[in-house]
Motif scaffolding. Sequence first.
Motif, mmCIF file in Angstrom:
data_model
loop_
_atom_site.group_PDB
_atom_site.id
_atom_site.type_symbol
_atom_site.label_atom_id
_atom_site.label_comp_id
_atom_site.label_asym_id
_atom_site.label_seq_id
_atom_site.Cartn_x
_atom_site.Cartn_y
_atom_site.Cartn_z
ATOM 1 N N ASP A 67 8.354 -14.515 12.272
ATOM 2 C CA ASP A 67 8.214 -13.592 11.373
ATOM 3 C C ASP A 67 9.888 -12.946 11.237
ATOM 4 N N LYS A 68 10.585 -13.294 10.013
ATOM 5 C CA LYS A 68 11.757 -12.910 9.716
ATOM 6 C C LYS A 68 11.745 -11.500 8.980
ATOM 7 N N ALA A 69 11.650 -10.626 9.601
ATOM 8 C CA ALA A 69 11.470 -9.243 9.351
ATOM 9 C C ALA A 69 12.699 -8.504 8.583
ATOM 10 N N ASN A 70 13.883 -9.366 8.660
ATOM 11 C CA ASN A 70 15.383 -8.718 8.189
ATOM 12 C C ASN A 70 15.761 -9.627 7.071
ATOM 13 N N ARG A 71 15.026 -10.195 6.174
ATOM 14 C CA ARG A 71 15.544 -11.034 4.942
ATOM 15 C C ARG A 71 15.673 -10.134 4.133
ATOM 16 N N THR A 72 17.003 -10.466 3.293
ATOM 17 C CA THR A 72 17.598 -9.939 2.252
ATOM 18 C C THR A 72 16.732 -9.213 1.154
ATOM 19 N N SER A 73 15.654 -9.985 0.470
ATOM 20 C CA SER A 73 14.954 -9.476 -0.347
ATOM 21 C C SER A 73 13.381 -9.642 0.002
ATOM 22 N N ILE A 74 12.873 -8.491 -0.695
ATOM 23 C CA ILE A 74 11.192 -8.323 -0.392
ATOM 24 C C ILE A 74 10.504 -9.513 -0.835
ATOM 25 N N HIS A 75 11.163 -10.440 -1.802
ATOM 26 C CA HIS A 75 10.296 -11.709 -2.309
ATOM 27 C C HIS A 75 10.685 -12.719 -1.323
ATOM 28 N N SER A 76 11.350 -12.692 -0.204
ATOM 29 C CA SER A 76 11.825 -13.898 0.750
ATOM 30 C C SER A 76 10.739 -14.186 1.755
ATOM 31 N N PHE A 77 10.597 -15.549 1.902
ATOM 32 C CA PHE A 77 9.813 -15.977 2.819
ATOM 33 C C PHE A 77 9.859 -15.498 4.084
ATOM 34 N N ARG A 78 8.945 -15.048 4.816
ATOM 35 C CA ARG A 78 9.137 -14.117 6.132
ATOM 36 C C ARG A 78 8.326 -15.159 7.301
ATOM 37 N N GLY A 79 7.466 -15.909 7.091
ATOM 38 C CA GLY A 79 7.082 -17.020 8.245
ATOM 39 C C GLY A 79 5.597 -16.342 8.306
ATOM 40 N N PRO A 80 4.744 -17.326 9.190
ATOM 41 C CA PRO A 80 3.139 -17.115 9.309
ATOM 42 C C PRO A 80 2.821 -15.879 9.944
ATOM 43 N N GLY A 81 3.717 -15.139 10.546
ATOM 44 C CA GLY A 81 3.339 -13.773 11.152
ATOM 45 C C GLY A 81 3.018 -13.840 12.667
ATOM 46 N N LEU A 82 2.771 -12.939 13.157
ATOM 47 C CA LEU A 82 2.779 -12.922 14.712
ATOM 48 C C LEU A 82 1.706 -13.836 15.176
ATOM 49 N N THR A 83 0.460 -13.574 14.826
ATOM 50 C CA THR A 83 -0.526 -14.157 15.400
ATOM 51 C C THR A 83 -0.726 -15.803 15.104
ATOM 52 N N GLU A 84 -0.397 -16.109 14.026
ATOM 53 C CA GLU A 84 -0.450 -17.652 13.626
ATOM 54 C C GLU A 84 0.841 -18.126 14.137
ATOM 55 N N GLY A 85 1.935 -17.641 13.944
ATOM 56 C CA GLY A 85 3.212 -18.398 14.564
ATOM 57 C C GLY A 85 3.269 -18.256 16.024
ATOM 58 N N LEU A 86 2.584 -17.212 16.814
ATOM 59 C CA LEU A 86 2.518 -17.549 18.266
ATOM 60 C C LEU A 86 1.775 -18.699 18.596
ATOM 61 N N LYS A 87 0.608 -18.635 17.909
ATOM 62 C CA LYS A 87 -0.381 -20.054 18.245
ATOM 63 C C LYS A 87 0.494 -21.421 18.084
ATOM 64 N N ILE A 88 1.328 -21.465 16.861
ATOM 65 C CA ILE A 88 2.024 -22.555 16.652
ATOM 66 C C ILE A 88 3.184 -22.824 17.692
ATOM 67 N N LEU A 89 3.605 -21.746 18.344
ATOM 68 C CA LEU A 89 4.699 -21.863 19.134
ATOM 69 C C LEU A 89 4.069 -22.305 20.508
ATOM 70 N N GLY A 90 2.763 -21.733 20.721
ATOM 71 C CA GLY A 90 2.274 -21.929 22.033
ATOM 72 C C GLY A 90 1.679 -23.552 21.902
ATOM 73 N N GLN A 91 1.192 -23.981 21.059
ATOM 74 C CA GLN A 91 0.792 -25.538 21.009
ATOM 75 C C GLN A 91 2.059 -26.249 21.199
ATOM 76 N N ILE A 92 2.956 -25.949 20.498
ATOM 77 C CA ILE A 92 4.262 -26.841 20.885
ATOM 78 C C ILE A 92 4.876 -26.622 22.076
ATOM 79 N N LYS A 93 4.812 -25.616 22.790
ATOM 80 C CA LYS A 93 5.222 -25.534 24.302
ATOM 81 C C LYS A 93 4.279 -26.410 24.852
ATOM 82 N N SER A 94 3.013 -26.347 24.896
ATOM 83 C CA SER A 94 2.187 -27.047 25.617
ATOM 84 C C SER A 94 2.451 -28.554 25.375
ATOM 85 N N GLU A 95 2.530 -29.051 24.201
ATOM 86 C CA GLU A 95 2.336 -30.194 23.924
ATOM 87 C C GLU A 95 3.697 -31.052 24.322
ATOM 88 N N LEU A 96 4.718 -30.140 24.162
ATOM 89 C CA LEU A 96 6.053 -30.807 24.340
ATOM 90 C C LEU A 96 6.862 -30.555 25.700
#
Length: 274
Positions: free
Chosen positions: A59-88
């Motif tokens: 989550d990029k909570a410090n983007r310049t604009s309210i309209h900017s892409f922030r990422g998948p958020g805490l739950t989904e983002g940590l799930k993705i990072l956890g998978q990559i950590k485990s797989e690689l």
Amino acid sequence: MTGNIVKAGNVSIGQASDLVLISGPCVIENYEMTYNIASFLKELTDQLNIPFIFKASYDKANRTSIHSFRGPGLTEGLKILGQIKSELGLVILSDVHQVTEIVDAAQVLDIIQIPAFLCRQTDLIVEIAKTGKPLNIKKGQFLAPWDIINVVEKVISAGNRQILITERGTMFGYNNLVVDFRGIKIMQDSGWPVIFDATHSIQLPGGAGNSSGGQREFASTLANAAVAAGANGVFMEVHPDPDKALSDGPNSLRLDDLYDLLSRLKAIRASLLD
């Protein structure tokens, strides 16, 4: 060279250690792209024998604009990072913006990053430090190098001495940053490893109006200078096609440009350790 050694997984960072790379996309855009970038970086750093820490923000909570892409958020983002950590089998770093994120983030992350804009948020820093995880403190664009010791003392107050300090440039007028390479030694003299953020240091904050600009053509020049000045590692945000990246594209490096740059940085670091 002397000083504290920070350990995360199989990576050691210190004054007498090899150059460390912290790298990945600015933000998780989706699982497939994030995995492919991580896999590419793992293969490249294995080939070059460079210790590697994978970084991506959920989550990029410090983007310049309210309209900017922030990422998948805490739950989904940590799930993705956890998978990559485990797989690689990678050491994983990401940034935490709120105290409420810490417990969940600490279950996945090997290193927790304190964003530059939040490096004086005492409650956030102390609560992250209490996890016992290594911290990467991004020095705020508004801080002098010697001021970072006040942030370090907040971490130590919670009983944590696993501390990295990252230099990422200092505000120079409006929408511009400048790097004072004296700061690397000044911060190292406090006893902690210093990482140089080569891509955020060439960012133009807010320089594109509703987003930040950047001058990626200067990232390699600053990285060379920082490693020659004694930086213990380099932080780089990368992307397969930076011009299409959903965050920090103007200052992200192309994956195809990394081999020559990392080879050169490794050689510079090795010459200092001889």
